[in-house]
Design an enzyme around this catalytic site. Structure first.
Site, PDB file in Angstrom:
ATOM      1  N   ASN A 188      41.752 -23.747 -14.360  1.00  0.00           N
ATOM      2  CA  ASN A 188      40.953 -23.311 -13.201  1.00  0.00           C
ATOM      3  C   ASN A 188      41.659 -21.992 -12.631  1.00  0.00           C
ATOM      4  O   ASN A 188      42.837 -21.835 -12.916  1.00  0.00           O
ATOM      5  CB  ASN A 188      40.710 -24.447 -12.033  1.00  0.00           C
ATOM      6  CG  ASN A 188      42.002 -24.955 -11.417  1.00  0.00           C
ATOM      7  OD1 ASN A 188      42.952 -24.029 -11.156  1.00  0.00           O
ATOM      8  ND2 ASN A 188      41.890 -26.015 -11.151  1.00  0.00           N
ATOM      9  N   GLU A 199      45.167 -22.838 -10.968  1.00  0.00           N
ATOM     10  CA  GLU A 199      46.090 -22.989 -12.034  1.00  0.00           C
ATOM     11  C   GLU A 199      46.685 -21.828 -12.758  1.00  0.00           C
ATOM     12  O   GLU A 199      47.771 -21.524 -13.046  1.00  0.00           O
ATOM     13  CB  GLU A 199      45.582 -24.197 -13.026  1.00  0.00           C
ATOM     14  CG  GLU A 199      45.357 -25.332 -12.439  1.00  0.00           C
ATOM     15  CD  GLU A 199      44.500 -26.264 -13.239  1.00  0.00           C
ATOM     16  OE1 GLU A 199      44.797 -27.644 -13.006  1.00  0.00           O
ATOM     17  OE2 GLU A 199      43.836 -25.918 -14.063  1.00  0.00           O
ATOM     18  N   ASP A 252      37.149 -31.879 -16.526  1.00  0.00           N
ATOM     19  CA  ASP A 252      36.957 -32.786 -17.542  1.00  0.00           C
ATOM     20  C   ASP A 252      35.917 -32.156 -18.032  1.00  0.00           C
ATOM     21  O   ASP A 252      35.508 -32.354 -19.461  1.00  0.00           O
ATOM     22  CB  ASP A 252      36.856 -34.170 -17.019  1.00  0.00           C
ATOM     23  CG  ASP A 252      38.261 -34.656 -16.196  1.00  0.00           C
ATOM     24  OD1 ASP A 252      39.255 -34.124 -16.694  1.00  0.00           O
ATOM     25  OD2 ASP A 252      38.207 -35.442 -15.385  1.00  0.00           O
TER      26      ASP A 252
END
Length: 320
Positions: free
Chosen positions: A205, A208, A273
């Site tokens: 993301n 990150e 996920d």
């Protein structure tokens, strides 16, 4: 004809292709427990709310949630991970088997299964309590042998890193998978991505990505940082998920951006996920990276409107 029109006209064909796609998911699994209740008073013992619990739910989280999303989308999911030898592991295994996931959970009696307990009142989390321990080296080495043996039966490998110790041998896993000709998708964790070198695709993301690549001034600077990082790590592609700004895919052909399709954002937990699960399954079904990103973007727009760790099923995705 647009990409969306093409997908709409071929849902039946796509469904068939997804059903034949086989994805091996490896990483940190956890049991997500939700205690739902009502708060009507403050405790006389301390200045904290008192929650009267009225309902309890259990859901498979972490890498297990990736596998659940693949199964919900109509694909074939296999899951390899390490858990404790405890009640939480049994509860997690029951949930996974119920969802039709081929599960191999190596039990380590020296640890507790990672569990996240959330107390929720009026759709708001009051507190989250985590139970977690890193698995032993012996169990992890044994899992590596199991991983190598399973590669031939799968089309794509997803490594879901939550920093809990289950992917200590991630560099070797990437090496084994690439040697077997299997694409490797990784949801990264932490600020050291050198261990992911040689993977097919990473799906960080924006937070990150910023932690590793630094702040960017504009879109051109973002693209340059992404391409530099991609080349340094010898990745085929890098997909940066950017919340309300959509997704950006960077590969040797350049950059492709898709705006967010979310109509309502309720809870972003587990959205990563869903993205990597949809992306990996689509690639396993033979779709191109841009097509796979389109499906992942649509799936993300659906799942963020749901509470907690959730999945997107095939009907929801095709209707989005």
């Amino acid at each position: 004809m647009s990409l969306l029109e093409t997908l709409s006209l071929n849902c039946a064909d796509l469904s068939t292709r997804l059903a034949g796609a086989r994805v091996l998911v490896v990483g940190d699994v956890m049991l997500d427990r939700y205690w739902f209740g009502e708060v009507n008073r403050i405790s006389p013992e301390a200045p904290v709310p008192v929650a009267k619990i009225t309902r309890i739910e259990e859901r498979a989280g972490g890498a297990a949630n990736v596998a659940r999303n693949i199964a919900a989308l109509g694909g074939q999911a296999s899951l390899l991970s390490v858990v404790g030898d405890d009640e939480a592991a049994s509860a997690l295994e029951t949930l996974l088997l119920r969802d039709g996931i081929a599960t191999s959970l190596r039990r380590d009696p020296s640890i507790s299964t990672t569990t996240k307990l959330r107390v929720v009142a009026r759709q708001q989390q009051l507190i989250r309590i985590d139970f977690e321990e890193a698995p032993s080296h012996e169990i992890l080495a044994d899992k590596l042998d199991d991983f190598a043996a399973r590669l031939a039966q799968h089309d794509v490998v997803i490594l879901s890193d939550y920093g809990k110790g289950g992917l200590t041998h991630v560099a070797r896993m990437v090496e084994l998978a690439r040697a077997a000709g299997k694409p490797v998708l990784i949801d990264p964790k932490g600020d050291d991505w050198s261990k992911y070198a040689g993977a097919t695709l990473l799906t960080p993301n924006k937070s990150e990505f910023r932690q590793v690549a630094g702040n960017w001034r504009d879109e051109a600077d973002l693209a340059q940082r992404a391409q530099t990082l991609r080349q340094q790590l010898q990745l085929d592609a890098l997909l940066v998920t950017r919340s309300e700004e959509g997704m950006s895919l960077f590969d040797a052909h350049g950059a492709e951006h898709q705006p967010t399709l979310a109509r309502e954002v309720f809870d972003v937990s587990g959205a990563g996920d869903t993205v990597i699960a949809t992306l990996g399954l689509a690639l396993a079904a033979g779709l191109s990276r841009p097509h796979a990103m389109h499906l992942a973007n649509a799936a993300a727009g659906i799942v963020v409107a749901k509470l907690g760790t959730a999945v997107v099923d095939q009907q929801e995705l095709f209707a989005a």
